[in-house]
Write an enzyme that holds these catalytic residues in place. Structure first.
Site, short mmCIF file in Angstrom:
data_model
loop_
_atom_site.label_atom_id
_atom_site.label_comp_id
_atom_site.label_asym_id
_atom_site.label_seq_id
_atom_site.Cartn_x
_atom_site.Cartn_y
_atom_site.Cartn_z
N LYS A 30 -11.60 0.03 -2.45
CA LYS A 30 -11.41 0.86 -3.35
C LYS A 30 -11.16 1.04 -4.50
CE LYS A 30 -8.03 0.50 0.42
NZ LYS A 30 -7.24 -0.34 1.50
N HIS A 35 -5.06 -3.31 -3.15
CA HIS A 35 -5.05 -2.65 -4.20
C HIS A 35 -4.89 -3.19 -5.35
CE1 HIS A 35 -4.64 0.45 -1.08
NE2 HIS A 35 -4.01 -0.31 -0.49
N SER A 56 0.17 -1.15 -0.15
CA SER A 56 0.07 0.26 0.37
C SER A 56 0.78 1.52 0.04
CB SER A 56 -0.97 0.25 0.88
OG SER A 56 -0.40 -0.50 2.00
#
Ligand SMILES: *Cc1c(COP(=O)(O)O)cnc(C)c1O
Length: 394
Positions: free
Chosen positions: A240, A208, A180
């Protein structure tokens, strides 16, 4: 003063002195490149809304429609009476999308990690983790009661040595797919082979990568060609790239049934609102239907990297939407972030303890809703800051 007040005040003072005091910017607009912060419009490069879906009209209307049908609250935990048809359909769609037998929706990624790790290993077992794993995985390791050891970041020899030493009970190896704060991708092929050799299990937190990487947006595992044998425990988040909220674990029928029985952060919490699940279903459809979002993102990443290299900025070896600029000292990172703000750009400074000492950075993130002009503007602002010696940080 009460000893707690005294202690807390001292902790806060120390943070201030170290340039580590954190404040929450007040956001006054929906997510998107044009972000209103404390009354001013900025071009923002800091959200994890990588595909630009957090305020997508289809996702917004899916959620609004679902609220009309289901109301707001889920009313209870999944095992009591909170597991709606929307949650169930989302789980089936996530499982199909990830090519796994089942998926289980958790209220947050933090809880998915806590729940899975603590259900899978305990006293007498081993949990091995990359040093740079997300805080939720690291905390899960501590909470599990298993023997916890961290290996050097993406270092195969370090992992091999830890695996060789883990000779009692079961061994779970957990890594982030995309890290991250650095944006680099774990060497999952090699890690999966090592882990299988030792008859251990590999868990990948793809917060991610999910939605962004691979032809179909299935994430790091798709990009690297790994299947359910390689990665039996796959975690993804919905807050996300999918632009909504929540998270899931995908895996075998046995794994998911076990989590339903054992994972305390799944059992003892209120199910997320059904409308949030409905919004995630629509987002997942867009991930499949609109591959141009991933293409756009890849183009912007290439544009940013090329431009930043010309400026001599220190980038990380990252191919993903996370493109940190390493600055070094905490105060310098803050100053650079401040200078960008004065030029109309919002980029957050990330400092220890989130990253290692001396590696404070600007965490630039790109999204599919940015344009080439946005990226060009950011590069120009950076050039401007670097060329002004009174304001340059190094
Ligand atoms: C954001 C993140 C999480 C936590 O997910 P939430 O749904 O925000 O709680 C877990 N792991 C990684 C790597 C993350 O980046």
């Amino acid at each position: 003063m009460n000893p707690f007040e005294q202690h807390l005040a001292a902790v806060l003072d120390e943070r201030r002195a170290l340039s580590r005091y954190r404040v929450r910017p007040h956001i006054e607009s929906p997510q998107g490149p044009d972000l209103v912060v404390d009354g001013k419009v900025y071009t923002a490069f800091c959200s994890n809304d990588y595909l630009g879906l957090a305020n997508h009209p289809d996702v917004v209307s899916a959620m609004a429609q679902s609220v009309g049908q289901w109301g707001v609250g889920s009313g209870a935990s999944h095992l009591v009476c909170g597991h709606s048809a929307e949650h169930h359909a989302l789980e089936q769609e996530l499982a199909a999308f990830c090519g796994r037998e089942r998926a289980l929706v958790f209220s947050t990624g933090f809880m998915a990690n806590l729940g899975a790790v603590t259900a899978l290993v305990g006293r007498g077992d081993h949990i091995l983790q990359d040093k740079l794993n997300h805080a939720s995985l690291l905390d899960a390791g501590l909470l599990s009661g298993a023997r916890f050891s961290r290996f050097l970041h993406s270092d195969l020899n370090s992992l091999r040595a830890r695996l060789a030493k883990a000779d009692t009970g079961r061994t779970l190896v957990a890594v982030d797919g995309v890290f991250s704060m650095d944006g680099d991708i774990a060497p999952l092929q090699e890690q999966a082979a090592l882990v299988r050799e030792h008859n251990a299990w590999l868990m990948v937190d793809d917060a991610h990568g999910f939605g962004c990487l691979g032809q179909g947006g299935r994430g790091t595992t798709e990009l690297l060609g790994l299947d359910a044998q390689d990665v039996p425990v796959l975690m993804g988040t919905l807050g996300k790239a999918l632009g909504t909220f929540g998270a899931f674990i995908a895996g075998s029928d046995t794994l998911i049934e076990a989590l339903i029985q054992l994972a305390r952060p799944y059992i003892y919490t209120t199910a997320l609102p059904p409308a949030v699940a409905a919004a995630s279903r629509r987002s997942l459809q867009l991930v499949t239907d609109e591959p141009w979002r991933r293409q756009r993102l890849a183009e912007l990443i290439a544009q940013f990297r090329a431009g930043a290299q010309v400026l001599g900025l220190r980038l990380m070896p990252s191919e993903t939407a996370i493109q940190p600029i390493i600055v070094g000292a905490d105060a310098d990172a803050l100053e650079m972030s401040f200078q960008l703000r004065q030029r109309g750009f919002w980029v957050s400074a990330i400092r220890p303890p989130t990253v290692a000492e001396g590696s404070a950075r600007l965490r630039v993130t790109l999204t599919a809703s940015h344009t080439h002009q946005h990226v060009e503007g950011l590069l120009q602002a950076l050039a401007d800051i670097l060329s002004d010696p009174s304001k340059a940080s190094s």
